[in-house]
Design an enzyme around this catalytic site. Structure first.
Site, short mmCIF file in Angstrom:
data_model
loop_
_atom_site.label_atom_id
_atom_site.label_comp_id
_atom_site.label_asym_id
_atom_site.label_seq_id
_atom_site.Cartn_x
_atom_site.Cartn_y
_atom_site.Cartn_z
N ARG A 209 -12.89 13.22 30.50
CA ARG A 209 -13.73 13.77 29.44
C ARG A 209 -14.66 14.83 30.04
O ARG A 209 -15.02 14.75 31.21
CB ARG A 209 -14.56 12.67 28.78
CG ARG A 209 -13.72 11.55 28.17
CD ARG A 209 -14.61 10.42 27.66
NE ARG A 209 -13.83 9.35 27.04
CZ ARG A 209 -13.38 8.27 27.69
NH1 ARG A 209 -13.63 8.14 28.99
NH2 ARG A 209 -12.68 7.35 27.05
N LYS A 235 -16.96 5.86 29.77
CA LYS A 235 -17.74 5.23 28.70
C LYS A 235 -18.04 3.78 29.05
O LYS A 235 -17.21 3.08 29.62
CB LYS A 235 -16.98 5.30 27.37
CG LYS A 235 -16.95 6.68 26.74
CD LYS A 235 -16.29 6.62 25.38
CE LYS A 235 -16.36 7.96 24.66
NZ LYS A 235 -15.74 7.90 23.33
N HIS A 306 -11.91 18.90 25.31
CA HIS A 306 -11.32 17.61 24.96
C HIS A 306 -9.84 17.75 24.63
O HIS A 306 -9.06 16.81 24.84
CB HIS A 306 -12.05 17.00 23.76
CG HIS A 306 -11.80 15.53 23.61
ND1 HIS A 306 -12.36 14.59 24.45
CD2 HIS A 306 -11.04 14.84 22.72
CE1 HIS A 306 -11.96 13.38 24.09
NE2 HIS A 306 -11.16 13.50 23.04
N ARG A 309 -7.59 17.26 27.47
CA ARG A 309 -7.31 15.82 27.65
C ARG A 309 -6.11 15.42 26.80
O ARG A 309 -5.24 14.68 27.25
CB ARG A 309 -8.57 15.06 27.24
CG ARG A 309 -8.52 13.55 27.30
CD ARG A 309 -9.94 13.04 27.04
NE ARG A 309 -9.99 11.65 26.68
CZ ARG A 309 -10.07 10.65 27.55
NH1 ARG A 309 -10.05 10.91 28.85
NH2 ARG A 309 -10.15 9.39 27.15
N HIS A 332 -9.06 4.68 28.14
CA HIS A 332 -9.18 4.15 26.79
C HIS A 332 -9.39 2.63 26.85
O HIS A 332 -8.68 1.93 27.59
CB HIS A 332 -7.91 4.43 25.97
CG HIS A 332 -7.78 5.86 25.56
ND1 HIS A 332 -6.56 6.45 25.26
CD2 HIS A 332 -8.71 6.84 25.36
CE1 HIS A 332 -6.76 7.72 24.93
NE2 HIS A 332 -8.04 7.96 24.98
#
Length: 360
Positions: A209, A235, A306, A309, A332
């Site tokens: 990211r 994240k 993005h 990606r 993810h």
């Protein structure tokens, strides 16, 4: 907007501090909880921008926090339905070349934003999280967002095929870096060229990211014999390790050889023109410059960091890579997120449509 010599949190940027300090005290507590939970700065910033829009509307209508009703939320979303103006406070820093004295001044910049489908969903999610917290905290008796969603019509679910570059378009994008800098009349060794090549190749070859890219420090790059690995903080504070292929590794090595000394002894991997940490905006501006130079087709001209990606994910799955492996590379948390890329590489659908040629 409330101001103070001391920031709300030293973990947040000055501009976000100023936004949060303008919120009710109970809402400020919500941000302290997010900081304690190690939410990313980008996530916290998104919440701050969404709440600023909402609380500016409440202030305009003279509505206090405890007076919010489902109809208030409904009218807010109607208010921003066709777009809205976002006010961002930016601190300008000017150093006197003679005395070295630093002068700081805050200015406001206004940006008009389209209220996209994704934007609407994010604002709903932001307010949903806030009101649930305020009810648990005891600041509100009922959750007005829950009542509003129970009474409102459900939006039709939209499944959008991710925009990505083909392999040929990605190569054209990288080649455009040399073409762009080669057009300059005074051809010099420009460290920005090395930086941008390393930056875009890392995005294309690791799928990280943009927030992860700009958060990298020099010590996130680890060499092990002939291999180079990048330690990425994703994240939710989840760390993953990504190997650079030879092309990306070579570009990064050239950049590090030409990287200038950073101001304030910053250990940021990628620097901006002021030799401080490069931000998301700087990455996007550099990318757009080379997208224009590469003269990519309309479908690909609206590319963003993005979407690079998306490009990696699509190319990996097209090459037959395991879905679970792609999930781990992208970081993810759910494999369902990774599965959206299978929609664009389903060759069986293409072959079925090609067979229609037999009718003509």
């Amino acid at each position: 907007m409330a101001t103070t010599d001391y920031p709300f949190s030293r973990k947040l940027s000055p501009s976000i501090n100023r936004l949060v300090l303008g919120f009710p005290e109970d809402v400020q507590e919500f941000f302290l909880e997010m900081i304690s939970a190690d939410r990313s700065q980008q996530t916290i910033s998104n919440y701050a921008y969404d709440f600023a829009l909402f609380f500016d509307y409440l202030k305009e209508k003279g509505i206090a926090l405890e007076e919010i009703r489902p109809i208030t939320i409904k009218r807010f979303f109607r208010h921003i339905e066709n777009g809205y103006e976002r006010v961002i406070q930016i601190q300008l820093r000017r150093e006197d070349p003679i005395t070295g004295e630093v002068e700081r001044k805050w200015i406001e910049r206004k940006h008009y934003r389209e209220n996209t489908y994704a934007g609407k969903q994010r604002k709903r999610a932001s307010l949903r999280s806030l009101f649930r917290y305020l009810v648990k905290l005891g600041a509100l008796d009922k959750d007005p967002m829950e009542e509003y969603e129970d009474a409102s019509l459900r939006s039709r679910s939209k499944k959008r095929v991710p925009v990505f570059l083909t392999r040929e378009e990605a190569l054209r994008l990288i080649e455009a870096i040399a073409t762009y800098h080669g057009k300059k009349k005074l051809r010099k060794s420009n460290w920005h060229e090395y930086r941008d090549r390393a930056m875009l190749l890392m995005l294309l070859n690791t799928g990280m990211r943009v927030s992860e890219l700009v958060g990298l420090n020099l010590n996130n790059v680890q060499r092990d014999h002939n291999n180079v690995h990048i330690f990425v903080l994703g994240k939710g504070g989840k760390e993953r390790v990504l190997k650079l292929n030879q092309t990306a590794e070579s570009a990064l090595s050239h950049y590090l050889q030409h990287r200038p000394i950073a101001k304030d002894s910053s250990d940021a991997l990628f620097l901006n023109k002021n030799r401080t940490r490069l931000g998301r905006k700087g990455v996007n501006e550099a990318l757009q410059k080379y997208v224009r130079e590469a003269q990519l087709p309309p479908k690909s001209s609206n590319i963003s960091p993005h979407k690079l990606r998306h490009t990696l994910a699509t190319l990996l799955l097209s090459n037959g890579e395991n879905l679970r492996v792609v999930q781990e590379i992208l970081g993810h948390s759910s494999i369902q997120t990774t599965q959206i890329y299978t929609h664009v590489i389903n060759s069986e659908k293409d072959e079925a449509l090609d067979r229609l040629d037999q009718w003509t």
